[in-house]
Design a protein around this motif. Structure first.
Motif, PDB file in Angstrom:
ATOM      1  N   VAL A 279       0.835  -1.207   0.000  1.00 19.42           N
ATOM      2  CA  VAL A 279       0.000   0.000   0.000  1.00 19.42           C
ATOM      3  C   VAL A 279       0.872   1.260   0.000  1.00 19.42           C
ATOM      4  O   VAL A 279       0.622   2.202  -0.763  1.00 19.42           O
TER       5      VAL A 279
ATOM      6  N   GLY B 117       2.614   1.990  -3.372  1.00 19.39           N
ATOM      7  CA  GLY B 117       1.651   2.629  -4.276  1.00 19.39           C
ATOM      8  C   GLY B 117       1.472   4.099  -3.951  1.00 19.39           C
ATOM      9  O   GLY B 117       1.395   4.949  -4.837  1.00 19.39           O
ATOM     10  N   GLY B 118       1.433   4.402  -2.654  1.00 19.62           N
ATOM     11  CA  GLY B 118       1.331   5.800  -2.229  1.00 19.62           C
ATOM     12  C   GLY B 118       2.543   6.615  -2.633  1.00 19.62           C
ATOM     13  O   GLY B 118       2.419   7.778  -3.027  1.00 19.62           O
TER      14      GLY B 118
ATOM     15  N   GLY C 129       2.281   7.358  -6.308  1.00 22.74           N
ATOM     16  CA  GLY C 129       1.290   8.416  -6.494  1.00 22.74           C
ATOM     17  C   GLY C 129       1.812   9.778  -6.076  1.00 22.74           C
ATOM     18  O   GLY C 129       1.578  10.785  -6.743  1.00 22.74           O
TER      19      GLY C 129
ATOM     20  N   ASP D 167      -2.143  12.174  -9.735  1.00 25.07           N
ATOM     21  CA  ASP D 167      -1.833  10.933  -9.020  1.00 25.07           C
ATOM     22  C   ASP D 167      -2.879   9.918  -9.439  1.00 25.07           C
ATOM     23  O   ASP D 167      -4.033  10.036  -9.055  1.00 25.07           O
ATOM     24  N   ASP D 168      -2.486   8.963 -10.267  1.00 30.62           N
ATOM     25  CA  ASP D 168      -3.449   7.949 -10.688  1.00 30.62           C
ATOM     26  C   ASP D 168      -3.042   6.543 -10.235  1.00 30.62           C
ATOM     27  O   ASP D 168      -3.415   5.557 -10.833  1.00 30.62           O
ATOM     28  N   THR D 169      -2.293   6.464  -9.135  1.00 29.64           N
ATOM     29  CA  THR D 169      -1.864   5.180  -8.605  1.00 29.64           C
ATOM     30  C   THR D 169      -2.512   4.961  -7.241  1.00 29.64           C
ATOM     31  O   THR D 169      -2.467   5.823  -6.382  1.00 29.64           O
ATOM     32  N   SER D 170      -3.093   3.793  -7.067  1.00 25.02           N
ATOM     33  CA  SER D 170      -3.754   3.447  -5.812  1.00 25.02           C
ATOM     34  C   SER D 170      -3.028   2.290  -5.136  1.00 25.02           C
ATOM     35  O   SER D 170      -2.902   1.207  -5.726  1.00 25.02           O
TER      36      SER D 170
ATOM     37  N   TRP E  64      -4.191   0.727  -2.622  1.00 21.84           N
ATOM     38  CA  TRP E  64      -5.213  -0.277  -2.296  1.00 21.84           C
ATOM     39  C   TRP E  64      -5.529  -1.145  -3.499  1.00 21.84           C
ATOM     40  O   TRP E  64      -5.740  -2.358  -3.360  1.00 21.84           O
ATOM     41  N   LEU E  65      -5.540  -0.550  -4.699  1.00 21.62           N
ATOM     42  CA  LEU E  65      -5.709  -1.354  -5.906  1.00 21.62           C
ATOM     43  C   LEU E  65      -4.490  -2.259  -6.083  1.00 21.62           C
ATOM     44  O   LEU E  65      -4.618  -3.424  -6.461  1.00 21.62           O
TER      45      LEU E  65
ATOM     46  N   LYS F 121       2.796   2.295 -13.993  1.00 22.68           N
ATOM     47  CA  LYS F 121       2.661   3.651 -13.450  1.00 22.68           C
ATOM     48  C   LYS F 121       4.019   4.343 -13.337  1.00 22.68           C
ATOM     49  O   LYS F 121       4.149   5.540 -13.604  1.00 22.68           O
TER      50      LYS F 121
END
Length: 126
Positions: free
Chosen positions: A72, A75-76, A79, A89-92, A94-95, A113
């Motif tokens: 997690v 990914g943050g 982003g 910021d198009d990165t999650s 949680w995804l 990404k």
């Protein structure tokens, strides 16, 4: 790193998302740990606001709770770097976590990404 941004910051390596994912599977996760270290190191080098120990991030993959946290948070970080460099910021994270449970597809997602980020800053394939 050979590539640098217009501001002189080092850029990460453009990698094949499918290749990174496949190598992670073929090597039974060995490449995954190496890749995790490298991408966190690249993010740490690129963005002054990201302060992470890439080695600890990679070691975190060996625990249960720590794996969730590092997936997690990585990914943050991606982003955050996107937001500062590209304004979006198009990165999650949680995804990314969901994709990790579906077959390590977080590697594919995160590398795609990262490639978008590096290309937006002028990175080219070696």
């Amino acid at each position: 790193m050979a590539n640098t941004s217009p501001s002189g910051k080092p850029l990460g390596k453009l990698r094949s998302p499918a290749g990174a994912w496949a190598l992670s599977l073929i090597t039974f996760g060995i490449y995954l740990v190496y890749w995790w270290y490298k991408v966190n190191k690249e993010l740490d080098d690129f963005d002054d606001e990201i302060n992470i120990s890439p080695a600890l991030s990679a070691i975190a993959l060996f625990g249960v709770i720590t794996t969730v946290v590092t997936i997690v948070r990585t990914g943050g970080r991606i982003g955050h770097a996107q937001k500062r460099a590209m304004g979006e910021d198009d990165t999650s994270g949680w995804l990314g976590l969901l994709l990790a449970f579906l077959g390590f597809f977080d590697v594919w997602y995160y590398q795609a990404k990262l490639n978008k980020l590096w290309e937006s800053q002028g990175a080219t394939r070696a």
